[in-house]
Enzyme design. Sequence first.
Site, PDB file in Angstrom:
ATOM      1  N   LYS A  69       2.087   4.740   1.489  1.00  0.00           N
ATOM      2  CA  LYS A  69       2.028   5.244   2.867  1.00  0.00           C
ATOM      3  C   LYS A  69       1.676   6.728   2.816  1.00  0.00           C
ATOM      4  O   LYS A  69       2.476   7.550   2.380  1.00  0.00           O
ATOM      5  CB  LYS A  69       3.360   5.027   3.568  1.00  0.00           C
ATOM      6  N   CYS A 112      17.684  34.658  28.570  1.00  0.00           N
ATOM      7  CA  CYS A 112      17.706  35.262  29.909  1.00  0.00           C
ATOM      8  C   CYS A 112      19.057  35.909  30.250  1.00  0.00           C
ATOM      9  O   CYS A 112      19.216  36.442  31.339  1.00  0.00           O
ATOM     10  CB  CYS A 112      17.368  34.216  30.971  1.00  0.00           C
ATOM     11  N   CYS A 122      15.302  31.310  33.628  1.00  0.00           N
ATOM     12  CA  CYS A 122      15.211  31.415  32.164  1.00  0.00           C
ATOM     13  C   CYS A 122      13.794  31.075  31.691  1.00  0.00           C
ATOM     14  O   CYS A 122      13.267  30.017  32.029  1.00  0.00           O
ATOM     15  CB  CYS A 122      16.218  30.468  31.531  1.00  0.00           C
ATOM     16  N   TYR A 128      -6.643   1.552   6.611  1.00  0.00           N
ATOM     17  CA  TYR A 128      -5.636   0.527   6.306  1.00  0.00           C
ATOM     18  C   TYR A 128      -5.627  -0.668   7.254  1.00  0.00           C
ATOM     19  O   TYR A 128      -4.838  -1.591   7.084  1.00  0.00           O
ATOM     20  CB  TYR A 128      -4.237   1.133   6.248  1.00  0.00           C
ATOM     21  N   LYS A 144      10.561   3.671   2.980  1.00  0.00           N
ATOM     22  CA  LYS A 144      10.455   5.129   2.818  1.00  0.00           C
ATOM     23  C   LYS A 144      11.136   5.598   1.536  1.00  0.00           C
ATOM     24  O   LYS A 144      12.151   5.027   1.121  1.00  0.00           O
ATOM     25  CB  LYS A 144      11.145   5.823   4.004  1.00  0.00           C
ATOM     26  N   CYS A 173      22.372  26.854  28.982  1.00  0.00           N
ATOM     27  CA  CYS A 173      22.148  28.088  29.735  1.00  0.00           C
ATOM     28  C   CYS A 173      22.166  27.725  31.219  1.00  0.00           C
ATOM     29  O   CYS A 173      21.591  26.717  31.621  1.00  0.00           O
ATOM     30  CB  CYS A 173      20.785  28.642  29.339  1.00  0.00           C
ATOM     31  N   GLU A 214       0.844  -1.200   0.000  1.00  0.00           N
ATOM     32  CA  GLU A 214       0.000   0.000   0.000  1.00  0.00           C
ATOM     33  C   GLU A 214       0.873   1.241   0.000  1.00  0.00           C
ATOM     34  O   GLU A 214       1.956   1.209   0.585  1.00  0.00           O
ATOM     35  CB  GLU A 214      -0.840   0.071   1.297  1.00  0.00           C
ATOM     36  N   CYS A 264      23.012  33.557  27.464  1.00  0.00           N
ATOM     37  CA  CYS A 264      21.784  32.963  26.934  1.00  0.00           C
ATOM     38  C   CYS A 264      20.977  34.020  26.164  1.00  0.00           C
ATOM     39  O   CYS A 264      20.746  35.109  26.685  1.00  0.00           O
ATOM     40  CB  CYS A 264      20.962  32.415  28.102  1.00  0.00           C
ATOM     41  N   ASP A 284       1.053  10.521   3.787  1.00  0.00           N
ATOM     42  CA  ASP A 284       1.733  11.435   4.699  1.00  0.00           C
ATOM     43  C   ASP A 284       0.640  12.226   5.427  1.00  0.00           C
ATOM     44  O   ASP A 284       0.301  13.348   5.038  1.00  0.00           O
ATOM     45  CB  ASP A 284       2.658  12.359   3.904  1.00  0.00           C
TER      46      ASP A 284
HETATM   47  O1  I6G Z   1       0.944   4.340  10.264  1.00  0.00           O
HETATM   48  C1  I6G Z   1       0.590   3.469   9.336  1.00  0.00           C
HETATM   49  C2  I6G Z   1       0.344   3.876   8.048  1.00  0.00           C
HETATM   50  C3  I6G Z   1      -0.052   2.958   7.071  1.00  0.00           C
HETATM   51  C4  I6G Z   1       0.463   2.096   9.684  1.00  0.00           C
HETATM   52  C5  I6G Z   1       0.073   1.174   8.700  1.00  0.00           C
HETATM   53  C6  I6G Z   1      -0.189   1.632   7.387  1.00  0.00           C
HETATM   54  O2  I6G Z   1      -0.560   0.714   6.496  1.00  0.00           O
HETATM   55  C7  I6G Z   1      -0.803   1.133   5.180  1.00  0.00           C
HETATM   56  N1  I6G Z   1      -0.043  -0.127   9.032  1.00  0.00           N
HETATM   57  C8  I6G Z   1       0.211  -0.523  10.286  1.00  0.00           C
HETATM   58  C9  I6G Z   1       0.104  -1.971  10.623  1.00  0.00           C
HETATM   59  C10 I6G Z   1       0.594   0.385  11.265  1.00  0.00           C
HETATM   60  N2  I6G Z   1       0.715   1.700  10.960  1.00  0.00           N
HETATM   61  C11 I6G Z   1       0.895  -0.036  12.659  1.00  0.00           C
END
Ligand code: I6G
Length: 670
Positions: free
Chosen positions: A116, A412, A433, A226, A315, A427, A114, A409, A118
């Site tokens: 991911k 302060c 501070c 998901y 990533k 500091c 899948e 600092c 953002d």
């Molecule tokens: O944070 C996440 C984003 C997308 C996920 C995830 C995900 O699957 C597409 N899947 C799991 C099992 C977990 N976090 C823990």
Amino acid sequence: MSDKIKKNIEQLREQLNEHNYLYYVMDSPTISDAEYDALFDKLKKLEAKHPALVTPDSPTQRVGAKPLKSFAEVKHRVPMLSLENAFDDEDILAFDQRIHERLHTEKAIEYCCEPKMDGLAISIRYEDGHLMHAATRGDGETGEDVTDNIKTIKSVPLLLRGKPIPRVLEVRGEVYMSKKGFDELNDEALKKGQKIFANPRNAAAGSIRQLDPNIVAARPLTIFFYGVGEIEDGSLPDNHFAMLQRLKQWGLRISPLIKVAKGVEECLAFYQAIGKKRDKLPYEIDGVVYKVNQLSEQKKLGFVTRAPRWAVAHKFPAEEVNTVIEAVEFQVGRTGALTPVARLTPVHVRGVTVRNATLHNMDEIKRKDIHVGDTVIVRRAGDVIPEVVGVIVAKRPKAAKRIVLPKHCPVCHSHIEHVEGEAVARCTGGLICAAQRKESIKHFSSRRAMDVEGLGDKLVEQLVDAGLVSSIADIYQLTLDELIKLERMGEKSAQNLLDQIEKSKKTTLERFLYSLGIREVGEATAKQLARHFKTPQALEKASIESLQEVEDVGPVVAEHIANFFSEPHNLRVIDKMVKAGVNWPSVKVSEHQPLAGKTFVLTGTLSHMTRDEAKEILEKLGAKVSGSVSAKTSYVVVGEEAGSKLDKAKKLNVNIMNEAAFQRFLKQHS
Ligand code: I6G
């Protein structure tokens, strides 16, 4: 009220829900927006005439909830885990290898792949198909109740469709904002002179954390689901891909890009294909996720602390760009640590304008040979603060300037302490501070320090924000009138707090020294300092050499202590507290120290006294009490359910005493 009206209302809701499903989940609307609006308007008018017929999951009920003062906490019944990250093909091959080993198979593993998103992870709980609660991920154990906000997102069904539906279904998904929605929101904000969001992720997260659902309703948010957390009285297919299709049948939107891969090579091909599409997608993604597809295999693989073993986030690489350092400023953190921050000529990285980058600390600046005026390579990876990777020395201008640590600092003006051998400069104005105020007051009032019961973290923040307390000494100047003006503070609780503050004045010198928050002076060192110097005045006058006569005080800690007492403002704060009545009995050190030179470790539960009490008795007799067993440990005292410390003591052949032997031992030596 006629049944006909009720039926009419129900039919309209069903129609609207169906069109919502066709539009958001199936991506194939069968009516125009205008036709949808007309149906919606009709329902709204009918409900206005017959308010008794309004239900919480009517499509008209997405907006209108009242603004909240704060979000309630929600404990996740099934923890919301995070994902292990992988940054290159090698990491993924190693992940696949581990899966093979754990499942004892040579066959290609089936993965569900899948994109991911953002965005922001959210959990939504449906009971008998009705949306009941929605919560943020938080720390994975506890999140915030954002139900009213989530209900405003049109792609989140208020009522699940199809049959059968589990009695309880808790689904997880990622709320996100499209690139277009983000640009429009920021354009609008610019026109109105408001703050803009740095990226769609921040915009989505910032929107969900809005206390007013009516503002959230105007934000272009959407969701992809998901996974499933809790499920009760219902069943799911035996693989992840089919499970996602089941979610879709129930009306929950899933990514259209999900694919099943046979073997790791197909996962890597998916990564490449999505990477190529990435810029053209209408939303931001920061990688792809691979999950072992068969749920029975997921079960066998289980979890490591906070992440499933059966999933990994692959990533996309961080982005790097060149720009110029125009200036360097120093920021003071909550604990006084100074962080140099580079102010950059703004550059665009994937639609985000980067203006600042962290330089971490002075050692890092030296190591990378960074100057003001340098052209540098800046890296931005997802949500992480951009950092300077390196300098293009060939482009260094003649006027480039060396970066020097300030002597005072920036917040302060106290002295900056930079102990040799330590990366971080700090500091020394911990007690005054503004950047460190809250932390120093929280520490001061904590149980093991001055133990001001009732003065917890939240109240400290309130007191500082209201301008009532700016240093620890101000606690002793608070009045009833000031306290009762605080939110949610009645006269009784205010008086209770004042009583507790009064009570805390009677303390011991070791607690008082510990509560000052001098760097690296923990309870044990504070105790040794109190025994050795007996008064704060003697400590003020102590030289670095004489400080090192105290057990456990080496050159670094001695320098921290000397720096602390050389700051006039710290002495003023101490003086103010003593004048307000903070007092302690004079320190008497018993001559009878039969256990001097001996080190004890206490483990397990003692039945005759608490471990703290045992520690106190041992220390009075001159012994040292340590938290870990080593070859230097003289005795390990073992209570009920002792764990690894007992094992270690046996391994190292250290003397072991059970509680009865310990009692006898104390009697002999008292
Ligand atoms: O944070 C996440 C984003 C997308 C996920 C995830 C995900 O699957 C597409 N899947 C799991 C099992 C977990 N976090 C823990």
